[in-house]
Write an enzyme that holds these catalytic residues in place. Structure first.
Site, PDB file in Angstrom:
ATOM      1  N   PHE A 129       0.923  -1.120  -0.020  1.00 28.26           N
ATOM      2  CA  PHE A 129      -0.053  -0.168  -0.112  1.00 28.26           C
ATOM      3  C   PHE A 129       0.764   1.230  -0.109  1.00 28.26           C
ATOM      4  O   PHE A 129       1.626   1.330   0.835  1.00 28.26           O
ATOM      5  CB  PHE A 129      -0.998   0.013   1.158  1.00 28.26           C
ATOM      6  CG  PHE A 129      -1.994   1.087   1.081  1.00 28.26           C
ATOM      7  CD1 PHE A 129      -2.985   1.335   0.459  1.00 28.26           C
ATOM      8  CD2 PHE A 129      -1.579   2.414   1.825  1.00 28.26           C
ATOM      9  CE1 PHE A 129      -3.865   2.491   0.430  1.00 28.26           C
ATOM     10  CE2 PHE A 129      -2.385   3.326   1.912  1.00 28.26           C
ATOM     11  CZ  PHE A 129      -3.506   3.667   0.939  1.00 28.26           C
ATOM     12  N   ASP A 216       9.250   2.918   1.796  1.00 30.46           N
ATOM     13  CA  ASP A 216       8.054   3.331   2.297  1.00 30.46           C
ATOM     14  C   ASP A 216       7.814   3.163   3.901  1.00 30.46           C
ATOM     15  O   ASP A 216       7.385   1.791   4.203  1.00 30.46           O
ATOM     16  CB  ASP A 216       6.759   3.076   1.523  1.00 30.46           C
ATOM     17  CG  ASP A 216       5.353   3.555   1.935  1.00 30.46           C
ATOM     18  OD1 ASP A 216       5.350   4.109   3.138  1.00 30.46           O
ATOM     19  OD2 ASP A 216       4.520   3.592   0.989  1.00 30.46           O
ATOM     20  N   LYS A 245       2.787   9.322   8.576  1.00 27.20           N
ATOM     21  CA  LYS A 245       1.926   9.242   9.945  1.00 27.20           C
ATOM     22  C   LYS A 245       2.193   9.596  10.920  1.00 27.20           C
ATOM     23  O   LYS A 245       2.029  10.557  11.410  1.00 27.20           O
ATOM     24  CB  LYS A 245       1.644   7.692   9.966  1.00 27.20           C
ATOM     25  CG  LYS A 245       0.643   7.029   8.597  1.00 27.20           C
ATOM     26  CD  LYS A 245      -0.008   5.660   8.795  1.00 27.20           C
ATOM     27  CE  LYS A 245      -0.994   5.634   7.722  1.00 27.20           C
ATOM     28  NZ  LYS A 245      -0.358   5.036   6.387  1.00 27.20           N
TER      29      LYS A 245
HETATM   30  C1  LIG Z   1      -0.936   5.131   5.043  1.00 32.14           C
HETATM   31  C2  LIG Z   1       0.046   4.851   4.208  1.00 32.14           C
HETATM   32  C3  LIG Z   1       0.368   5.625   2.977  1.00 32.14           C
HETATM   33  C4  LIG Z   1      -0.528   6.585   2.425  1.00 32.14           C
HETATM   34  O1  LIG Z   1      -0.243   7.864   3.600  1.00 32.14           O
HETATM   35  P1  LIG Z   1      -1.560   8.859   3.234  1.00 32.14           P
HETATM   36  O2  LIG Z   1      -1.118  10.055   4.182  1.00 32.14           O
HETATM   37  O3  LIG Z   1      -2.859   8.310   3.782  1.00 32.14           O
HETATM   38  O4  LIG Z   1      -1.431   9.563   1.993  1.00 32.14           O
HETATM   39  C5  LIG Z   1       1.346   5.229   2.004  1.00 32.14           C
HETATM   40  N1  LIG Z   1       2.107   3.920   2.491  1.00 32.14           N
HETATM   41  C6  LIG Z   1       2.004   3.282   3.503  1.00 32.14           C
HETATM   42  C7  LIG Z   1       2.826   2.127   4.014  1.00 32.14           C
HETATM   43  C8  LIG Z   1       0.868   3.748   4.464  1.00 32.14           C
HETATM   44  O5  LIG Z   1       0.696   3.066   5.452  1.00 32.14           O
END
Ligand SMILES: *Cc1c(COP(=O)(O)O)cnc(C)c1O
Length: 389
Positions: A129, A216, A245
């Protein structure tokens, strides 16, 4: 309360939370909850942390916004602090995780174009994701996220997670690859923890082919797994790291960090953001990092994560519904042999906020300030509910 004036992207939401303190939240009816979700790995310091509140108040009374046409002192200090803890060289600030990944994807394409690569291509993984913008949903390995939004972008190839042989195979088949983008532990995909040497292997492959290793760490970063960044468990240095986050404890901020050959790719005019790196968000993120370090919260995440996983393993031993209990630090998944979405409401009834992801995996992301007693409370409630499922 529901509102017809909202575009219904989140479905029905039954609970209205109105106040928080530490690891607890209160709803509009006065019910209290133990928060084992932290606003999806955001509020690592818990709710209404005094240092965060103070930083917000002080900065709000000083300067909120100037634009990036000017030097921003908190932005410069945060860049130095964050690069220092990360072992990275440079930072670009934005407002969310998806935006941080957009910056990384643009950087990888420019890195390839600068080298004369015809169609710069990024290797991504199944069950990943990376966000909801067009580039990041293309990178995401979940058809539900992509459904209805075609045409998707070119320039991505997908391999299974935790499979280095598949990546080597891509190298042999595609000479336009410029980067690998992976989560060190997949979050939304089900709290999937790869082999201990996965990142080391990826580092070696990327070095061999002159690809960028892009991690990421939007969910895994900021102390969540027991180190500031999850790659610090593997003693490797990525070329690009994205995070968001937990960085602002609720203030929107994202960052794309670069190192070595990746650090000089983006030049004046190549990227930007009106709000990115604004004084308020950066001042708060500085405070978040200082507090994580000063209060030993990464160590706490490691210790309590072990306590939670061991407690769950003991309480659920012999329950044949449990396929696996896994995770790193305070990022924990309990995979069951069946869909278990109803556990979210059942836990809420018992005063505990949890999440279910990938349909069959209970996900726990409690604040990093969690206490041993609170961890025991989570184990007790979650194990009781799973046994009764
Ligand atoms: C939450 C998340 C995203 C997206 O972040 P947003 O602030 O919602 O755009 C991307 N990569 C990972 C691994 C995530 O957990």
């Amino acid at each position: 309360m529901s509102s017809a004036a909202l575009i219904n992207t989140y479905g029905v939401r039954k609970t209205t939370l109105v106040r928080g303190e530490g690891s607890r939240l209160w709803d509009d009816r006065g019910n209290v909850y133990l928060d084992a979700l932290s606003g999806i790995a955001v509020c690592g310091l818990g709710h209404a942390h005094p240092a965060v509140t103070r930083a917000i108040n002080e900065q709000a009374g000083t300067l909120l916004h100037t634009s990036n046409l000017f030097n921003i002192e908190p932005q410069q200090r945060l860049a130095e602090k964050l690069c220092g803890v990360a072992g990275m060289d440079k930072a670009f600030f934005c407002n969310s995780g998806a935006e941080a990944n957009e910056a990384a994807i643009k950087l990888a394409r420019k890195y390839g174009n600068d080298k004369g690569v015809a169609t710069p291509t990024i290797i991504v993984t199944e069950n990943s994701f990376h966000g909801r913008t067009l580039a990041t949903l293309t990178a995401t390995g979940n058809p539900k996220v992509q459904q209805g939004f075609g045409p998707l972008l070119q320039g991505f190839v997908r391999v299974p997670f935790n499979d280095c042989a598949a990546i080597e195979k891509c190298a042999a088949e595609n000479t336009d690859i410029v980067a690998v983008l992976v989560e060190p532990v997949q979050g939304e995909g089900g709290v999937n923890v790869p082999a201990d040497d996965y990142l080391q292997q990826l580092r070696a492959i990327c070095d061999r082919h002159h690809w960028l290793l892009m991690l990421d760490e939007i969910q895994t970063g900021n102390g969540r797994t027991g180190k500031f960044f999850a790659y610090q468990h593997s003693a490797i240095a990525p070329d690009v790291v994205t995070t968001a986050k937990g960085l602002g404890n609720g203030l929107p901020i994202g960052a794309c960090l670069t190192r070595a050959g990746a650090a000089g790719v983006l030049q004046p005019g190549n990227h930007g953001s009106t709000f990115g790196g604004n004084p308020l968000a950066c001042r708060v993120a500085e405070t978040v990092i200082d507090t994580l370090l000063a209060d030993g919260l990464m160590e706490n995440a490691d210790t309590l994560g072990r306590q939670l996983r061991a407690g769950l393993a003991e309480a659920l031993s012999g329950d044949s519904k449990v396929v696996d209990i896994r995770g790193k630090g305070l990022m924990i998944g309990i995979e069951l042999d069946r869909a278990c979405g109803e556990l979210v409401d059942q836990a809420k009834e018992k005063g505990l906020l949890i999440n279910v992801t990938a349909a069959n995996t209970v996900r726990l992301l409690p604040p990093l300030i969690l206490t041993g007693a609170e961890a025991a409370e989570i184990v007790d409630t979650v194990a009781t509910l799973i046994k009764a499922l």
